[in-house]
Design a protein around this motif. Structure first.
Motif, PDB file in Angstrom:
ATOM      1  N   ASN A  52       0.777  -1.163   0.129  1.00  0.00           N
ATOM      2  CA  ASN A  52       0.035  -0.204   0.074  1.00  0.00           C
ATOM      3  C   ASN A  52       0.647   1.198   0.067  1.00  0.00           C
ATOM      4  O   ASN A  52       1.486   1.495   1.065  1.00  0.00           O
ATOM      5  N   LEU A  53       0.991   2.010  -1.169  1.00  0.00           N
ATOM      6  CA  LEU A  53       2.057   2.873  -1.433  1.00  0.00           C
ATOM      7  C   LEU A  53       1.449   4.361  -1.080  1.00  0.00           C
ATOM      8  O   LEU A  53       0.263   4.529  -1.483  1.00  0.00           O
ATOM      9  N   GLY A  54       2.227   5.029  -0.290  1.00  0.00           N
ATOM     10  CA  GLY A  54       1.673   6.388   0.169  1.00  0.00           C
ATOM     11  C   GLY A  54       0.483   6.442   0.982  1.00  0.00           C
ATOM     12  O   GLY A  54       0.302   5.703   1.753  1.00  0.00           O
ATOM     13  N   SER A  61      -3.801   5.777   0.022  1.00  0.00           N
ATOM     14  CA  SER A  61      -2.883   4.896  -0.437  1.00  0.00           C
ATOM     15  C   SER A  61      -3.537   4.167  -1.603  1.00  0.00           C
ATOM     16  O   SER A  61      -4.541   4.225  -1.610  1.00  0.00           O
ATOM     17  N   ARG A  62      -2.344   3.396  -2.375  1.00  0.00           N
ATOM     18  CA  ARG A  62      -2.915   2.421  -3.364  1.00  0.00           C
ATOM     19  C   ARG A  62      -2.063   1.337  -3.612  1.00  0.00           C
ATOM     20  O   ARG A  62      -0.758   1.533  -3.377  1.00  0.00           O
ATOM     21  N   VAL A  66       5.363  -5.201  -6.478  1.00  0.00           N
ATOM     22  CA  VAL A  66       6.788  -5.112  -6.858  1.00  0.00           C
ATOM     23  C   VAL A  66       7.272  -6.571  -6.766  1.00  0.00           C
ATOM     24  O   VAL A  66       6.907  -7.432  -5.737  1.00  0.00           O
ATOM     25  N   PRO A  67       8.271  -7.142  -7.369  1.00  0.00           N
ATOM     26  CA  PRO A  67       8.801  -8.256  -7.223  1.00  0.00           C
ATOM     27  C   PRO A  67       9.553  -8.417  -5.906  1.00  0.00           C
ATOM     28  O   PRO A  67      10.165  -7.585  -5.322  1.00  0.00           O
ATOM     29  N   VAL A  68       9.336  -9.541  -5.352  1.00  0.00           N
ATOM     30  CA  VAL A  68       9.968  -9.933  -4.034  1.00  0.00           C
ATOM     31  C   VAL A  68      11.595  -9.804  -3.993  1.00  0.00           C
ATOM     32  O   VAL A  68      12.218  -9.369  -3.178  1.00  0.00           O
ATOM     33  N   ASP A  69      12.194  -9.985  -5.232  1.00  0.00           N
ATOM     34  CA  ASP A  69      13.684 -10.058  -5.370  1.00  0.00           C
ATOM     35  C   ASP A  69      13.834  -8.433  -5.223  1.00  0.00           C
ATOM     36  O   ASP A  69      15.170  -8.111  -5.132  1.00  0.00           O
ATOM     37  N   ALA A  70      13.295  -7.472  -5.125  1.00  0.00           N
ATOM     38  CA  ALA A  70      13.432  -6.001  -5.068  1.00  0.00           C
ATOM     39  C   ALA A  70      13.516  -5.622  -3.664  1.00  0.00           C
ATOM     40  O   ALA A  70      13.660  -4.361  -3.246  1.00  0.00           O
ATOM     41  N   GLN A  90       4.873   5.071 -10.434  1.00  0.00           N
ATOM     42  CA  GLN A  90       4.456   4.950 -11.828  1.00  0.00           C
ATOM     43  C   GLN A  90       3.792   3.753 -12.155  1.00  0.00           C
ATOM     44  O   GLN A  90       3.383   3.303 -13.136  1.00  0.00           O
ATOM     45  N   LEU A  91       3.897   2.649 -10.915  1.00  0.00           N
ATOM     46  CA  LEU A  91       3.762   1.381 -11.142  1.00  0.00           C
ATOM     47  C   LEU A  91       2.024   1.379 -11.253  1.00  0.00           C
ATOM     48  O   LEU A  91       1.230   2.153 -10.476  1.00  0.00           O
ATOM     49  N   PRO A  92       1.507   0.449 -12.157  1.00  0.00           N
ATOM     50  CA  PRO A  92       0.009   0.543 -12.002  1.00  0.00           C
ATOM     51  C   PRO A  92      -0.339  -0.021 -10.679  1.00  0.00           C
ATOM     52  O   PRO A  92      -0.014  -0.671 -10.027  1.00  0.00           O
ATOM     53  N   THR A  93      -1.666   0.410 -10.342  1.00  0.00           N
ATOM     54  CA  THR A  93      -2.472  -0.124  -9.358  1.00  0.00           C
ATOM     55  C   THR A  93      -2.641  -1.575  -9.203  1.00  0.00           C
ATOM     56  O   THR A  93      -3.296  -1.951 -10.310  1.00  0.00           O
ATOM     57  N   PHE A  94      -2.290  -2.406  -8.281  1.00  0.00           N
ATOM     58  CA  PHE A  94      -2.464  -3.835  -8.342  1.00  0.00           C
ATOM     59  C   PHE A  94      -3.896  -4.316  -8.237  1.00  0.00           C
ATOM     60  O   PHE A  94      -4.772  -3.722  -7.382  1.00  0.00           O
TER      61      PHE A  94
END
Length: 117
Positions: A52-54, A61-62, A66-70, A90-94
């Motif tokens: 949940n970003l921001g 938030s939205r 992201v990949p777990v490797d990140a 910039q990533l799309p909403t999940f």
């Protein structure tokens, strides 16, 4: 991304222990980015973290994936090591759609971080 993740000494972690952890930027000021909400398996088998970003106090938030490797662990917080805050925004909403959430009892491997200061 997988090759650099392998160099971070991936450790087994129970998915339930990652949920609701703060996600921060890997800088000395440890800027808050969001909260880890779930781990999902994409149809191609890759693992992704839904963050949940921001927002402020849960409002505005939205969810983004992201990949777990990140991700890397730094004590009780999670750092997003492979994306800048601008790239995350910039990533799309999940959308849950075809991604399958992992059970809180599932065990995945997540790399370790060095403190940024």
């Amino acid at each position: 991304m997988a090759a650099s993740a392998a160099m971070r000494f991936p450790q087994p972690v129970r998915v339930g222990d990652l949920l609701r952890r703060d996600v921060i930027q890997p800088v000395e000021s440890q800027n808050f980015l969001g909260t880890l909400q779930q781990i999902v398996r994409d149809p191609d088998g890759t693992l992704a973290a839904v963050i949940n970003l921001g927002g402020f106090l849960g409002f505005g938030s939205r969810p983004v994936s992201v990949p777990v490797d990140a991700l890397v662990l730094l004590g009780q917080v999670v750092e997003v090591d492979a994306f800048t805050p601008a790239q995350l925004r910039q990533l799309p909403t999940f959308s849950p759609g075809i991604a399958a959430p992992l059970s809180p009892d599932a065990v995945i491997k997540v790399g370790l971080a060095k403190p940024s200061h």
